[in-house]
Scaffold this motif. Structure first.
Motif, PDB file in Angstrom:
ATOM      1  N   LEU A   1      11.930   0.303  -6.957  1.00 58.12           N
ATOM      2  CA  LEU A   1      11.717   1.568  -7.674  1.00 58.12           C
ATOM      3  C   LEU A   1      12.968   1.962  -8.448  1.00 58.12           C
ATOM      4  CD1 LEU A   1       9.664   3.699  -5.120  1.00 58.12           C
ATOM      5  CD2 LEU A   1       9.003   3.150  -7.460  1.00 58.12           C
TER       6      LEU A   1
ATOM      7  N   ALA B   1      -1.518  12.236  -9.325  1.00 57.92           N
ATOM      8  CA  ALA B   1      -2.195  10.955  -9.542  1.00 57.92           C
ATOM      9  C   ALA B   1      -1.789   9.881  -8.541  1.00 57.92           C
ATOM     10  CB  ALA B   1      -1.909  10.460 -10.962  1.00 57.92           C
ATOM     11  N   TYR B   2      -0.623  10.021  -7.920  1.00 60.45           N
ATOM     12  CA  TYR B   2      -0.118   8.908  -7.103  1.00 60.45           C
ATOM     13  C   TYR B   2       0.685   9.445  -5.930  1.00 60.45           C
ATOM     14  CZ  TYR B   2       1.598   4.189  -6.173  1.00 60.45           C
ATOM     15  OH  TYR B   2       1.848   2.970  -5.608  1.00 60.45           O
TER      16      TYR B   2
ATOM     17  N   LEU C   1       4.210   1.966 -13.274  1.00 63.68           N
ATOM     18  CA  LEU C   1       5.538   1.551 -12.802  1.00 63.68           C
ATOM     19  C   LEU C   1       5.612   1.609 -11.274  1.00 63.68           C
ATOM     20  CD1 LEU C   1       8.076   3.145 -15.319  1.00 63.68           C
ATOM     21  CD2 LEU C   1       6.860   0.983 -15.429  1.00 63.68           C
ATOM     22  N   PHE C   2       4.988   2.620 -10.680  1.00 67.37           N
ATOM     23  CA  PHE C   2       4.979   2.707  -9.215  1.00 67.37           C
ATOM     24  C   PHE C   2       4.274   1.493  -8.620  1.00 67.37           C
ATOM     25  CE2 PHE C   2       6.002   7.290  -9.457  1.00 67.37           C
ATOM     26  CZ  PHE C   2       6.925   7.352  -8.435  1.00 67.37           C
TER      27      PHE C   2
ATOM     28  N   ARG D   1      11.096  -1.943  -1.343  1.00 67.66           N
ATOM     29  CA  ARG D   1      10.340  -1.223  -2.360  1.00 67.66           C
ATOM     30  C   ARG D   1      11.215  -0.184  -3.056  1.00 67.66           C
ATOM     31  NH1 ARG D   1       5.588   1.788   0.057  1.00 67.66           N
ATOM     32  NH2 ARG D   1       7.242   2.934   1.054  1.00 67.66           N
TER      33      ARG D   1
ATOM     34  N   MET E   1       0.841  -1.206   0.000  1.00 61.49           N
ATOM     35  CA  MET E   1       0.000   0.000   0.000  1.00 61.49           C
ATOM     36  C   MET E   1       0.870   1.248   0.000  1.00 61.49           C
ATOM     37  SD  MET E   1      -3.172  -0.969   0.257  1.00 61.49           S
ATOM     38  CE  MET E   1      -3.494  -2.710  -0.041  1.00 61.49           C
ATOM     39  N   PRO E   2       0.547   2.221  -0.848  1.00 62.52           N
ATOM     40  CA  PRO E   2       1.379   3.422  -0.870  1.00 62.52           C
ATOM     41  C   PRO E   2       1.268   4.168   0.452  1.00 62.52           C
ATOM     42  CG  PRO E   2      -0.540   3.648  -2.297  1.00 62.52           C
ATOM     43  CD  PRO E   2      -0.541   2.260  -1.797  1.00 62.52           C
TER      44      PRO E   2
ATOM     45  N   ALA F   1       6.513  -1.534  -8.940  1.00 62.15           N
ATOM     46  CA  ALA F   1       7.599  -1.519  -7.952  1.00 62.15           C
ATOM     47  C   ALA F   1       7.059  -1.854  -6.566  1.00 62.15           C
ATOM     48  CB  ALA F   1       8.278  -0.151  -7.947  1.00 62.15           C
ATOM     49  N   GLU F   2       5.850  -1.361  -6.284  1.00 63.10           N
ATOM     50  CA  GLU F   2       5.208  -1.649  -4.999  1.00 63.10           C
ATOM     51  C   GLU F   2       5.054  -3.158  -4.816  1.00 63.10           C
ATOM     52  OE1 GLU F   2       3.952   0.107  -1.685  1.00 63.10           O
ATOM     53  OE2 GLU F   2       3.912   1.426  -3.439  1.00 63.10           O
TER      54      GLU F   2
ATOM     55  N   LEU G   1      13.320  12.596 -15.181  1.00 63.01           N
ATOM     56  CA  LEU G   1      12.131  12.096 -14.479  1.00 63.01           C
ATOM     57  C   LEU G   1      12.482  11.298 -13.224  1.00 63.01           C
ATOM     58  CD1 LEU G   1       9.631  10.845 -17.189  1.00 63.01           C
ATOM     59  CD2 LEU G   1       9.245  12.595 -15.454  1.00 63.01           C
TER      60      LEU G   1
ATOM     61  N   VAL H   1       2.576   5.829 -13.375  1.00 61.66           N
ATOM     62  CA  VAL H   1       1.749   5.357 -12.257  1.00 61.66           C
ATOM     63  C   VAL H   1       1.769   3.830 -12.209  1.00 61.66           C
ATOM     64  CG1 VAL H   1      -0.598   5.249 -11.360  1.00 61.66           C
ATOM     65  CG2 VAL H   1       0.319   7.421 -12.177  1.00 61.66           C
TER      66      VAL H   1
ATOM     67  N   VAL I   1       3.599   9.501  -4.121  1.00 65.96           N
ATOM     68  CA  VAL I   1       4.945   8.952  -4.257  1.00 65.96           C
ATOM     69  C   VAL I   1       5.509   8.654  -2.868  1.00 65.96           C
ATOM     70  CG1 VAL I   1       7.270   9.364  -5.105  1.00 65.96           C
ATOM     71  CG2 VAL I   1       5.300  10.248  -6.372  1.00 65.96           C
ATOM     72  N   PRO I   2       5.840   7.386  -2.592  1.00 65.76           N
ATOM     73  CA  PRO I   2       6.324   7.051  -1.249  1.00 65.76           C
ATOM     74  C   PRO I   2       7.717   7.624  -1.001  1.00 65.76           C
ATOM     75  CG  PRO I   2       6.498   5.150  -2.687  1.00 65.76           C
ATOM     76  CD  PRO I   2       5.825   6.219  -3.484  1.00 65.76           C
TER      77      PRO I   2
ATOM     78  N   LEU J   1      10.908  12.382  -9.648  1.00 64.96           N
ATOM     79  CA  LEU J   1       9.841  11.609  -9.013  1.00 64.96           C
ATOM     80  C   LEU J   1      10.321  10.851  -7.775  1.00 64.96           C
ATOM     81  CD1 LEU J   1       8.145  10.246 -12.225  1.00 64.96           C
ATOM     82  CD2 LEU J   1       7.219  11.929 -10.636  1.00 64.96           C
ATOM     83  N   LEU J   2      11.589  10.420  -7.789  1.00 67.14           N
ATOM     84  CA  LEU J   2      12.054   9.545  -6.713  1.00 67.14           C
ATOM     85  C   LEU J   2      12.914  10.270  -5.682  1.00 67.14           C
ATOM     86  CD1 LEU J   2      13.098   6.343  -8.736  1.00 67.14           C
ATOM     87  CD2 LEU J   2      10.906   6.863  -7.669  1.00 67.14           C
TER      88      LEU J   2
ATOM     89  N   THR K   1       2.087   7.816   2.441  1.00 67.46           N
ATOM     90  CA  THR K   1       2.451   9.205   2.211  1.00 67.46           C
ATOM     91  C   THR K   1       3.413   9.638   3.305  1.00 67.46           C
ATOM     92  OG1 THR K   1       0.316   9.578   3.205  1.00 67.46           O
ATOM     93  CG2 THR K   1       0.525  10.119   0.888  1.00 67.46           C
TER      94      THR K   1
ATOM     95  N   THR L   1       2.396   9.717 -18.243  1.00 64.96           N
ATOM     96  CA  THR L   1       1.890   9.757 -16.869  1.00 64.96           C
ATOM     97  C   THR L   1       1.255   8.441 -16.415  1.00 64.96           C
ATOM     98  OG1 THR L   1       1.577  12.109 -17.168  1.00 64.96           O
ATOM     99  CG2 THR L   1       0.559  11.120 -15.237  1.00 64.96           C
TER     100      THR L   1
ATOM    101  N   PHE M   1      12.861   2.299 -12.495  1.00 60.62           N
ATOM    102  CA  PHE M   1      13.160   3.565 -13.169  1.00 60.62           C
ATOM    103  C   PHE M   1      14.440   3.481 -14.000  1.00 60.62           C
ATOM    104  CE2 PHE M   1      10.083   6.890 -12.511  1.00 60.62           C
ATOM    105  CZ  PHE M   1       9.208   6.268 -11.650  1.00 60.62           C
TER     106      PHE M   1
ATOM    107  N   GLY N   1       8.487  -4.912  -4.520  1.00 63.40           N
ATOM    108  CA  GLY N   1       9.070  -4.722  -3.195  1.00 63.40           C
ATOM    109  C   GLY N   1       8.414  -5.657  -2.188  1.00 63.40           C
TER     110      GLY N   1
ATOM    111  N   ALA O   1       1.823  15.951 -13.140  1.00 67.42           N
ATOM    112  CA  ALA O   1       0.649  15.079 -13.274  1.00 67.42           C
ATOM    113  C   ALA O   1       0.771  13.856 -12.369  1.00 67.42           C
ATOM    114  CB  ALA O   1       0.489  14.652 -14.736  1.00 67.42           C
ATOM    115  N   VAL O   2       1.981  13.260 -12.302  1.00 66.50           N
ATOM    116  CA  VAL O   2       2.149  12.051 -11.497  1.00 66.50           C
ATOM    117  C   VAL O   2       1.948  12.370 -10.013  1.00 66.50           C
ATOM    118  CG1 VAL O   2       3.788  10.282 -10.727  1.00 66.50           C
ATOM    119  CG2 VAL O   2       3.643  10.872 -13.139  1.00 66.50           C
TER     120      VAL O   2
END
Lengths: 211, 204, 226
Positions: free
Chosen positions: A21, A189-190, B182-183, A17, A1-2, B186-187, A56, B180, A192-193, A60-61, A4, B176, A25, B190, A185-186
């Motif tokens: 990632l 939308a998500y 890809l995340f 994880r 589960m992501p 990876a989740e 990117l 998402v 990012v952990p 993002l990371l 925050t 985009t 990437f 992991g 946008a990302v």
């Protein structure tokens, strides 16, 4: 589960994880440099989305995972997988005139990652600030290393500068814009952990339980 | 790792040397030719580099393949030096550049990707002092090799989806959703690493 | 034996498990429930992938909160998306990596890898990249890789959800043939008839616990009422 990022909590190390990632990437950079190719007439270097991936990953990371993703991509490319623009790879890219650009990607990823970490501390990724970060890291840092290197390899600084500008600059500017648009946008939308696992300062003993 | 990459199977002289020896030799030649700065040395090294290919059992068309990516640079250097500098500098720079690229490429063509990665892992070993575990370095490299075809497949289906929805002209709308995805990938990876006990979250 | 005592868990204030107490002793246990019922989280508590906010999950003397590593070695876990749990570039490497920490020696490791690949019909794909396998073969590889470490219990979280009927049956045949205890979380109701016990999860609680036919009836009625 992501998860925050929780305010006021420190994150240390890298989790499983995070390793995944980094790998995913690094693979994305590889796929962008091999798949998204546009041949430019008379130019030895096709325009690819490679530098889009380089921008990117840290955008993002963050600096740690982003720079490691770039380093892993470089290691596999230098080891002989045909991952660089134009389907080339191996140690020859380090002997060529564009080697400085490739070497600069790790510091570029560090700079973009560190500045993006500062930028997103408020919880939001703003396009214009992100674009600025991408230009500073993805273009200023890259050219600061790549152009003098090309100058040395070609025997003349001005010639190196001219070649670099003509061949790379327009594409790199476009990719800095694209990277900022995508990152904005990302982030919406998500969630990012954050990298690493949360560390509670008073309770340091608890994290070492079954290690 | 069974990934061949640019490696050309064969058994000439260069195949018998270890990756470390080849890399050290390459570095030495590189420093020497630049430090000496003589057009004669550079031209001699270029001749030696070209001769090395048949000697190592590598096809000569590999030499031509390198030229394809490099000729505009060689042309620019030659033209610039011939007009503004001196012709001997043109010879020195062009032959030096070409010779080093050919030699470096010969090392890549005769060294398995796995052997080169083992060498990189070995060279990274001193980083263990800063908390970089060699096992984790090897794991991430393997995970990346495994992820490239997965990401490539995701990229292809993202391109299809983008075309199917008629979204042309705004390429960031293509990337985009891919990222998402890809995340999520990876989740799950992991989680599998932890579940299989291959990499615990605990250590740095 | 896996034991849950007063297990509750929530994601950002949304409760997904509510005070579940269970002893999981039977050889074959099925778990069914709608999407979002808490099924997947319940599966993840069994090997410490999720440590519950309250209550505890134990296997014998081990507790997932304190001995996650020991528990994971004894409780194998198979996910629904096999592609993401195949970690290494080739089929044989993926089976092998779980054995690496055992320090069995090169020959013994290779022998075990070959035996597992033979058993699950993957011997011909030994050095192929895992991503080139079919969906069913990927799930078999995931099973082989998990079983390589010889867990006492196997937890499967919807292992056949992404598979067609033929592959679903193949995976179920393999799971049926295992000596280990199996806790199978699934949507394939008709494959549970031979099980010893079936649980129905609804809204984070165990809504029914009993024989397969009765549990499936209960579940179908529950869904009819929605």
């Amino acid at each position: 589960m992501p998860t925050t990022r929780m305010p006021g909590v420190r994150y240390r190390g890298l989790t499983a994880r995070d390793l995944a990632l980094i790998a995913v990437f690094a693979a994305l950079i590889a796929v962008l440099s091999v798949s998204g190719q546009i041949a430019v007439p008379l130019s030895p270097v096709p325009i690819t989305l490679q530098t889009l991936g380089i921008m990117l990953a840290p955008a993002l990371l963050g600096w740690k995972r982003g720079a490691l993703a770039v380093a892993v991509f470089l290691a596999l490319g230098l080891a002989g997988l045909p991952l660089f623009a134009g389907g080339v790879g191996g140690l020859a890219v380090l002997a060529g005139p564009s080697a400085g650009f490739i070497v600069s990607w790790i510091p570029a990823a560090l700079v973009i990652g560190l500045l993006t970490d500062l930028l997103t501390r408020g919880g939001r990724y703003r396009f214009w600030a992100g674009l600025g970060v991408n230009i500073v890291g993805g273009i200023l840092v890259v050219y600061a290393v790549g152009v003098p290197w090309m100058g040395v390899a070609m025997g003349d600084g001005l010639l190196g500068l001219f070649t670099a500008m003509a061949v790379y600059l327009p594409g790199d500017l476009a990719k800095a814009v694209a990277a900022a648009l995508i990152a904005a946008a990302v982030y919406r939308a998500y969630p990012v952990p954050p990298a690493g696992r949360p560390v509670i300062e008073e309770d340091a003993a608890a994290t070492g339980e079954d290690a | 790792m069974n990934t061949l990459g640019l490696y050309v199977p064969g058994e000439g002289v260069l195949y018998r040397l270890t990756a470390g020896a080849k890399l050290a030799g390459l570095l030495l030649l590189c420093v020497a030719v630049i430090a000496l700065g003589s057009p004669w040395v550079s031209a001699g090294l270029l001749a030696a580099a070209v001769l090395l290919y048949p000697a190592a059992g590598l096809p000569l068309r590999r030499v031509l393949a390198i030229l394809r990516g490099l000729w505009p640079f060689l042309l620019a250097i030659g033209f610039f030096q011939a007009v503004f500098g001196d012709p001997s500098a043109a010879v020195r720079l062009c032959s030096q550049l070409l010779a080093l690229v050919l030699l470096a490429n010969a090392v890549t063509l005769t060294t398995r990707v796995g052997e080169m990665l083992d060498l990189f892992e070995h060279l990274a070993r001193p980083l263990a002092r800063f908390g970089v575990s060699p096992d984790r370095v090897a794991l991430v490299l393997a995970l990346t090799v495994r992820s490239i075809p997965m990401v490539a497949a995701a990229w292809r289906s993202a391109v299809e989806g983008y075309r199917a929805r008629g979204l042309s002209g705004r390429p960031y709308l293509l990337v985009t959703p891919l990222i998402v995805q890809l995340f999520r990938m990876a989740e799950a990876t992991g989680e599998a690493l932890v579940a299989r006990g291959i990499d615990e979250d605990g250590h740095v | 034996m896996l034991r849950l005592e007063g297990v509750s868990h929530s994601y950002e204030a949304r409760p997904v498990l509510r005070d579940i107490t269970l002893d999981l002793a039977e050889h074959r246990i099925g778990v069914i429930g709608a999407n979002g019922s808490g099924k997947s989280t319940l599966a993840r508590t069994l090997n410490g992938l999720v440590v519950p906010d309250a209550g505890r999950v134990t296997l014998g003397e081990w507790d997932t909160r304190r001995h996650a590593r020991h528990i994971r070695r004894r409780v194998g876990f198979v996910f629904s998306d096999a592609a993401n749990q195949i970690i290494m570039p080739t089929v044989a490497e993926d089976v092998e990596i779980g054995l690496r920490s055992r320090k069995l020696g090169r020959q013994e490791t290779a022998r075990r890898v070959d035996a597992l690949l033979e058993r699950y019909g993957l011997a011909d794909h030994r050095d192929h990249p895992g991503h080139l396998l079919s969906g069913g073969q990927k799930q078999l590889l995931a099973l082989a890789s998990v079983l390589a470490t010889e867990p006492e219990v196997l937890v499967c979280d919807e292992p056949t959800t992404l598979l067609d009927l033929a592959n679903t049956r193949m995976v179920h045949r393999v799971v049926d043939s295992l000596e280990q205890q199996v806790v199978l979380f699934t949507h394939d109701l008709d494959l549970l008839s031979s099980f010893d016990r079936v649980l129905v999860v609804d809204d984070g609680r165990i809504a029914y616990d009993g024989r397969p036919a009765d549990a499936v009836d209960h579940y179908v009625k529950l869904m009819d009422g929605r």
